[in-house]
Scaffold this motif. Structure first.
Motif, PDB file in Angstrom:
ATOM      1  N   GLU A 193       0.856  -1.182   0.000  1.00  0.00           N
ATOM      2  CA  GLU A 193       0.000   0.000   0.000  1.00  0.00           C
ATOM      3  C   GLU A 193       0.893   1.234   0.000  1.00  0.00           C
ATOM      4  N   SER A 194       0.709   2.074  -1.006  1.00  0.00           N
ATOM      5  CA  SER A 194       1.623   3.206  -1.163  1.00  0.00           C
ATOM      6  C   SER A 194       1.354   4.302  -0.131  1.00  0.00           C
ATOM      7  N   SER A 195       0.084   4.540   0.181  1.00  0.00           N
ATOM      8  CA  SER A 195      -0.228   5.581   1.175  1.00  0.00           C
ATOM      9  C   SER A 195      -1.466   5.180   1.948  1.00  0.00           C
ATOM     10  N   PRO A 196      -1.490   5.453   3.269  1.00  0.00           N
ATOM     11  CA  PRO A 196      -2.617   5.041   4.097  1.00  0.00           C
ATOM     12  C   PRO A 196      -3.851   5.906   3.856  1.00  0.00           C
ATOM     13  N   LYS A 197      -5.019   5.270   3.904  1.00  0.00           N
ATOM     14  CA  LYS A 197      -6.286   5.999   3.746  1.00  0.00           C
ATOM     15  C   LYS A 197      -6.851   6.272   5.138  1.00  0.00           C
ATOM     16  N   LEU A 198      -6.191   7.209   5.844  1.00  0.00           N
ATOM     17  CA  LEU A 198      -6.511   7.429   7.262  1.00  0.00           C
ATOM     18  C   LEU A 198      -6.721   8.912   7.524  1.00  0.00           C
ATOM     19  N   HIS A 199      -7.810   9.227   8.229  1.00  0.00           N
ATOM     20  CA  HIS A 199      -8.091  10.624   8.591  1.00  0.00           C
ATOM     21  C   HIS A 199      -7.318  11.050   9.835  1.00  0.00           C
ATOM     22  N   LEU A 200      -6.860  10.085  10.628  1.00  0.00           N
ATOM     23  CA  LEU A 200      -6.113  10.414  11.851  1.00  0.00           C
ATOM     24  C   LEU A 200      -4.673  10.769  11.474  1.00  0.00           C
ATOM     25  N   ASN A 201      -4.537  11.859  10.735  1.00  0.00           N
ATOM     26  CA  ASN A 201      -3.220  12.175  10.172  1.00  0.00           C
ATOM     27  C   ASN A 201      -2.168  12.462  11.226  1.00  0.00           C
ATOM     28  N   ASP A 202      -2.632  12.842  12.441  1.00  0.00           N
ATOM     29  CA  ASP A 202      -1.657  13.175  13.462  1.00  0.00           C
ATOM     30  C   ASP A 202      -1.343  12.001  14.377  1.00  0.00           C
ATOM     31  N   CYS A 203      -1.867  10.802  14.050  1.00  0.00           N
ATOM     32  CA  CYS A 203      -1.388   9.629  14.773  1.00  0.00           C
ATOM     33  C   CYS A 203      -0.099   9.170  14.081  1.00  0.00           C
ATOM     34  N   THR A 204       0.709   8.401  14.769  1.00  0.00           N
ATOM     35  CA  THR A 204       2.014   8.042  14.201  1.00  0.00           C
ATOM     36  C   THR A 204       1.869   6.867  13.241  1.00  0.00           C
ATOM     37  N   LEU A 205       2.479   7.015  12.068  1.00  0.00           N
ATOM     38  CA  LEU A 205       2.426   5.980  11.035  1.00  0.00           C
ATOM     39  C   LEU A 205       3.828   5.443  10.790  1.00  0.00           C
ATOM     40  N   TRP A 206       3.916   4.113  10.708  1.00  0.00           N
ATOM     41  CA  TRP A 206       5.203   3.436  10.545  1.00  0.00           C
ATOM     42  C   TRP A 206       5.101   2.429   9.403  1.00  0.00           C
ATOM     43  N   VAL A 207       6.248   2.107   8.816  1.00  0.00           N
ATOM     44  CA  VAL A 207       6.276   1.103   7.746  1.00  0.00           C
ATOM     45  C   VAL A 207       7.334   0.056   8.064  1.00  0.00           C
ATOM     46  N   TYR A 208       7.106  -1.158   7.530  1.00  0.00           N
ATOM     47  CA  TYR A 208       8.130  -2.206   7.654  1.00  0.00           C
ATOM     48  C   TYR A 208       9.314  -1.846   6.765  1.00  0.00           C
ATOM     49  N   ASP A 209      10.504  -2.094   7.287  1.00  0.00           N
ATOM     50  CA  ASP A 209      11.738  -1.719   6.592  1.00  0.00           C
ATOM     51  C   ASP A 209      12.660  -2.933   6.568  1.00  0.00           C
ATOM     52  N   LYS A 210      13.129  -3.300   5.377  1.00  0.00           N
ATOM     53  CA  LYS A 210      13.945  -4.514   5.237  1.00  0.00           C
ATOM     54  C   LYS A 210      15.221  -4.446   6.083  1.00  0.00           C
ATOM     55  N   ASN A 211      15.802  -3.245   6.180  1.00  0.00           N
ATOM     56  CA  ASN A 211      17.071  -3.105   6.898  1.00  0.00           C
ATOM     57  C   ASN A 211      16.871  -2.764   8.375  1.00  0.00           C
ATOM     58  N   ALA A 212      16.010  -1.774   8.644  1.00  0.00           N
ATOM     59  CA  ALA A 212      15.857  -1.287  10.029  1.00  0.00           C
ATOM     60  C   ALA A 212      14.775  -2.031  10.808  1.00  0.00           C
ATOM     61  N   GLY A 213      14.009  -2.858  10.132  1.00  0.00           N
ATOM     62  CA  GLY A 213      12.886  -3.526  10.804  1.00  0.00           C
ATOM     63  C   GLY A 213      11.607  -2.738  10.627  1.00  0.00           C
ATOM     64  N   ILE A 214      11.558  -1.532  11.199  1.00  0.00           N
ATOM     65  CA  ILE A 214      10.470  -0.596  10.928  1.00  0.00           C
ATOM     66  C   ILE A 214      11.083   0.800  10.886  1.00  0.00           C
ATOM     67  N   SER A 215      10.378   1.723  10.211  1.00  0.00           N
ATOM     68  CA  SER A 215      10.856   3.111  10.180  1.00  0.00           C
ATOM     69  C   SER A 215       9.666   4.058  10.166  1.00  0.00           C
ATOM     70  N   ALA A 216       9.913   5.291  10.617  1.00  0.00           N
ATOM     71  CA  ALA A 216       8.857   6.307  10.712  1.00  0.00           C
ATOM     72  C   ALA A 216       8.403   6.709   9.311  1.00  0.00           C
ATOM     73  N   TYR A 217       7.074   6.919   9.164  1.00  0.00           N
ATOM     74  CA  TYR A 217       6.513   7.247   7.850  1.00  0.00           C
ATOM     75  C   TYR A 217       6.078   8.708   7.774  1.00  0.00           C
ATOM     76  N   ASN A 218       5.505   9.232   8.895  1.00  0.00           N
ATOM     77  CA  ASN A 218       4.993  10.608   8.843  1.00  0.00           C
ATOM     78  C   ASN A 218       5.673  11.479   9.899  1.00  0.00           C
ATOM     79  N   ASP A 219       5.342  12.770   9.878  1.00  0.00           N
ATOM     80  CA  ASP A 219       5.970  13.718  10.801  1.00  0.00           C
ATOM     81  C   ASP A 219       5.693  13.353  12.255  1.00  0.00           C
ATOM     82  N   ALA A 220       4.466  12.884  12.525  1.00  0.00           N
ATOM     83  CA  ALA A 220       4.107  12.541  13.901  1.00  0.00           C
ATOM     84  C   ALA A 220       5.016  11.438  14.432  1.00  0.00           C
ATOM     85  N   ALA A 221       5.328  10.464  13.576  1.00  0.00           N
ATOM     86  CA  ALA A 221       6.199   9.353  14.000  1.00  0.00           C
ATOM     87  C   ALA A 221       7.605   9.842  14.307  1.00  0.00           C
TER      88      ALA A 221
END
Length: 780
Positions: free
Chosen positions: A590-618
């Motif tokens: 999924e390229s971008s989340p369809k979420l109205h809670l834009n100020d909640c923290t969003l994270w993505v799975y990362d092959k190297n780091a495990g997970i990484s921050a996706y948005n400013d809140a994160a």
């Protein structure tokens, strides 16, 4: 005390926590009678007021009873009407209109009284601050006797007599009387023993005005409720009927939540005179008509409140674009009914646990009238005093206040209050605290003990309904009940004792509770009576789920929409801030989340780091603040899951919203025999280099393993130098080195991934959630 009174340890503990530490105190608390009331002549000013009233009655003077529009003012005025009728006095009453006139004495009302030939005014529940107005009455030749219970100002009015237990120099032992209580003391001074049924009126006003139910108030309210259960007043009978209160079992709670709001509704939306007419009516038909009119007004009041609350919350959301709520919430709207802004403020405070000020703006004049409600951490009167130059008028107490100002001052007013609050309050002040009466076991509250606790009634201010903590109860059963499943019913067990628990208005919580979980409960105890049977019941006030929770919502069709729905449903109960919420997803799926809670923290799975921050809140918020995580997709590896759980150390809620994998991609935890079989098959078909796609397909067919499984087993063979991959072909090494499967990182990763996917993708709810909870708790 338990031995002396022959009561349970719980009941004795409740008495002790209320300051009852001797047998004499307990006997007075549990059985005080009207004979124990203090001498009314101990009230400063009573010795002057009594002969003046007697003189007025004897000489046929016209007396004006001047009251207030709230339930205490209505009760006080009603009591004085019965008193004047009893004395056969010539009298009139005057209650100002809340919206058109406002609180207190007014000179135009004094002019009207003068025209009516009034020579004596008796105020009830008002007057202690009316310095200028009483001076004006004196100039008109009208004597004023003030009976009040509000805090006395530095300068007192020059009334004929001032009766207020809180005025300086008054020796009266009990300072907590309501306005109606002071009026009753005046009647007691003249009559000696007022009719017992008058205590019904005293009880209504005292409870409605949130006066402490201790000392004399406890005696008067207890006697009043007892009398009310067989009342001869048509108005009270009709009011109980329309409020749905069984006359024979009326309680202080019934009065507070059933009768008082209907009495108050008259002053909020109309004129309080209709409530006075109801309480003093001696005609049953008229009482029925008036009580139904008040009931309709109360329904209208509820609708007005709901409408303003909705509008105010929308305003607040618009203000809080960054997700943070102000230290002091200040909201204003044109046309908002100033009679209900205090109720609106209370409702918003309950939701956000912040001091709240709600103001109604007059569109013609631009003037704002408002009410404030505060939390223990902020003295709202002190906060208002810090910016008094911005207001035309203000007044109140540490927890509630009123004010008026021009709308041009609103922004400066809000900024000044928030500056004051930022300096005066700490983070802990924003954490709601409920006082409880100790930790007990379910076995401590059998029927006879619950009946015993009722001896401590009437419950109210300074004598609250006991709230008990029960730790470590096991949830046995959960269901919704009532219309539209609005309410929650649980069955809990503790050490062999089993009990039902009810939470009104919290049916939504059934969706996030699972049988078998451990609960710490805060509850009031009561008796459930049904079809002649009686059994103990808990009235839930709050609860905490012990340990982390995992919610199986796998295969959600619209996971992002479900995240929003869950947040809307649970955040009011759990007081969740959006910075405490995270969602994690796979950017490949999924390229971008369809979420109205834009100020909640969003994270993505990362092959190297495990997970990484996706948005400013994160990037902004500390991951340690995250308590609730929504897993939109399954991790690509067990290492990613480990990193995820290590990053969010304080998770208490994990919602699984991912889709299940196709069985054609299923992995199994690999065994040595599987690898041996695959290697033999591969040796047979790959004497020469073979195209990898062809080899994988044939190996899958011959070994009954999925293509994905076979491909990952090839990774292990390649790492151990059993095969080589060249230009899309597989080449088998004729004499590979001897190496243990367990030495392969791919082998370990495959086993861990297969185990993870087995639980997260294919296992049933119980197995899936149990496995995840064990991971959250750090079990291997």
């Amino acid at each position: 005390m338990a031995k002396q009174l022959s009561v349970s340890p719980l009941t004795a503990s409740l008495l002790a926590s209320r300051g009852i530490t001797s047998l004499d105190d307990a006997e007075m608390f549990l059985g005080g009678s009207l004979d124990a009331l203090h001498d009314p002549y101990l009230l400063l000013g009573m010795d002057k007021a009594v002969p003046r009233i007697r003189q007025a009655v004897e000489q046929g003077e016209h007396i004006l009873i001047y009251g207030d529009y709230d339930a205490d003012g209505v009760s006080s005025t009603s009591l004085m009407i019965f008193f004047m009728r009893h004395l056969k006095a010539s009298f009139d009453i005057y209650i100002p209109h809340r919206s058109n006139e406002g609180y207190g004495l007014h000179n135009h009302a004094l002019d009207w009284a003068h025209q009516q030939g009034v020579s004596l005014i008796i105020t009830v529940d008002t007057g202690i601050s009316a310095v200028e107005q009483i001076a004006y009455a004196n100039a008109l030749g009208i004597d004023v006797i003030v009976t009040d219970h509000h805090e006395a100002p530095e300068v007192l009015p020059e009334a004929y007599a001032l009766i207020n237990p809180k005025q300086p120099g008054c020796p009266y032992p009990f300072k907590g009387l309501a306005g109606v209580g002071v009026a009753y003391k005046l009647a007691q001074a003249i009559l000696g023993e007022p009719p017992v049924e008058w205590t019904e009126i005293v009880a209504i006003g005292t409870i409605a005005d949130l006066m402490p139910l201790t000392g004399e108030n406890r005696i008067l309210v207890s006697r009043g409720l007892e009398s009310m259960r067989r009342t001869s007043f048509p108005g009270i009978r009709a009011l109980m009927e329309v409020s749905g209160i069984a006359m024979g079992s009326v309680t202080a709670t019934n009065v507070a939540f059933g009768m008082a709001p209907r009495i108050n509704a008259s002053g909020r939306l109309d004129h309080a005179g209709s409530a006075v007419a109801l309480l003093t009516s001696d005609d049953a038909d008229e009482a029925q008509r008036l009580s139904h009119a008040l009931d309709e007004l109360n329904k209208e009041r509820q609708q007005v409140v709901e409408s303003i609350v909705e509008e105010a919350l929308g305003q607040l959301q618009h203000k809080c674009t960054d997700g943070s709520v102000p230290d002091v919430i200040v909201l204003a709207g044109e046309g908002w009914n100033v009679g209900v802004v205090g109720i609106v403020a209370s409702k918003i405070l309950e939701r956000y646990y912040r001091p709240v000020i709600i103001l109604g703006i007059d569109p013609e004049t631009g003037m704002c009238k408002g009410s404030a409600r505060s939390i223990p951490g902020l003295d709202i009167y002190e906060a208002l005093t810090s910016c008094k130059d911005l207001m035309d008028h203000y007044g109140g107490h540490p927890s509630a206040a009123g004010m008026s100002l021009h709308k041009d001052q609103l922004q400066a007013f809000e900024e000044a209050l928030n500056r004051f609050a930022a300096a005066a309050m700490t983070e802990e002040d924003y954490i709601p605290v409920t006082a409880a009466d100790g930790e007990w076991k379910l076995s401590d509250v059998p029927l006879d003990v619950i009946d015993e606790i009722e001896m401590l009634a009437p419950f109210g201010m300074a004598n609250p309904v006991p709230k008990l903590i029960f730790r470590g109860t096991r949830l046995v059963e959960t269901r919704k009940m009532g219309k539209d499943g609005k309410h929650l019913k649980l069955v809990v067990r503790q050490d062999g004792a089993r009990m039902e628990a009810v939470a009104f208005g919290r049916g939504d919580l059934a969706d996030v509770l699972e049988e078998g979980m451990t609960l710490d409960i805060l509850a009031e105890v009561s008796v459930n009576e049904w079809n002649g049977s009686r059994k103990p019941q808990l009235m839930l006030q709050d609860m905490r789920i012990v340990g982390p929770q995992v919610f199986d919502l796998r295969d959600a069709k619209e996971p992002w929409r479900l995240v929003q729905q869950i947040y809307d449903r649970i955040s009011p109960h759990m007081r969740l801030d959006r910075k405490q919420i995270a969602a994690v997803f796979n950017p490949r799926l999924e390229s971008s989340p369809k979420l109205h809670l834009n100020d909640c923290t969003l994270w993505v799975y990362d092959k190297n780091a495990g997970i990484s921050a996706y948005n400013d809140a994160a990037h902004t918020y500390d991951a340690d603040q995250i308590t609730t995580l929504f897993m939109i997709h399954v991790p690509d590896s067990a290492d990613q899951l480990d990193t995820l759980l290590a990053t969010f150390k304080n998770l208490s809620n994990l919602f699984l919203l991912h889709s299940g994998r196709n069985q054609a991609e299923k992995l199994t935890v690999p065994s040595r025999d599987q690898f041996k079989l695959l290697y033999v098959l591969l040796m047979r078909m790959a004497a020469e280099p073979i195209r990898e796609k062809e080899a994988l397909l044939r190996l899958s067919q011959q070994s009954s393993a999925t293509l994905r499984m076979v491909s990952m087993m090839m990774d292990v063979f390649e790492e151990l130098s059993f095969i080589e991959r060249r230009d899309g072909h597989i080449v088998v090494i004729p004499k590979p080195p001897k190496r243990e499967l367990s030495s392969s990182a791919h082998f370990s990763a495959l086993g861990s991934l297969a185990e993870m996917e087995q639980h997260l993708l294919y296992a049933g709810t119980s197995q899936c959630t149990s496995w995840m909870i064990s991971r959250l708790e750090g079990a291997s």
